[in-house]
Design an enzyme around this catalytic site. Sequence first.
Site, PDB file in Angstrom:
ATOM      1  N   ASP A   7      40.396  46.475  38.336  1.00 14.03           N
ATOM      2  CA  ASP A   7      39.997  46.217  36.950  1.00 14.03           C
ATOM      3  C   ASP A   7      41.004  46.913  36.046  1.00 14.03           C
ATOM      4  OD1 ASP A   7      37.827  45.106  38.186  1.00 14.03           O
ATOM      5  OD2 ASP A   7      36.350  46.517  37.399  1.00 14.03           O
ATOM      6  N   ASP A 129      27.034  36.816  36.970  1.00 14.74           N
ATOM      7  CA  ASP A 129      26.649  38.227  37.022  1.00 14.74           C
ATOM      8  C   ASP A 129      25.186  38.329  36.630  1.00 14.74           C
ATOM      9  OD1 ASP A 129      29.367  38.751  37.527  1.00 14.74           O
ATOM     10  OD2 ASP A 129      29.786  38.789  35.387  1.00 14.74           O
TER      11      ASP A 129
END
Length: 245
Positions: A7, A129
């Site tokens: 990330d 998600d």
Amino acid sequence: MIIPAIDLIEGQVVRLYQGDYNQKTTFDLSPLAQLQSYQEQGADLLHIVDLTGAKDPMKRQTQLIASLVQGLDTPIQVGGGVRTEAQLSELLEIGVSRVVIGSLAVKEPELVKSWFVKYGSDAICLALDVNINEQGDKIVAVSGWQSGGGKTLESLVAEFTEVGLKHALVTDISRDGTLQGANTELYQEISTAYPKINWQASGGIATLADVQAVKDSGANGIIIGKALLINQFTVEEAITCWPNA
């Protein structure tokens, strides 16, 4: 399949706890060197999340991602902040193999479905998600997990099956960045219900036993971020548990 991930916020390798930008760990690592290490250990697919872009699509780290693609031979999947066809097209043009689309699939499904038709189902991975409530409903979150989308995982899968949905990344938000193990029951349920979709599991992986449990759940791949960054195990060791197909 083992899918190592990093990330990125403003060019730095980071991890968030349950998607919270205020609970950030920064690693003193070169993004390219880290991904090259994963590649050398045998990874067949790499995953990059542009967290700066996810929060503010105007600040997407496209130039950095382009340099990473150029420095690697392994296919790369990228998500974070893709809101327009121009942004999707730009990532594909710089050599990204597959673009992850999350919030927009919830907010503007017809637009995203048109991209599936135009670019093909191999070029796009849906990011679903989920927050799972007490009733067991899998509510898909949007906007970098900063708000709820109000749609269930099942309803979105039904919509995108119409345009050939092939790749989907599912994260149980309550597990992400926690190193508490993956929600294998979730992956077992969805891989059984939708066997034609390549399910990528994400969130909570801490040990090789967790990797094995996700493999046994029926998921097709597993995204591993934090556990690799803090040296819980290596990519090579993970691939030993789950050889690349």
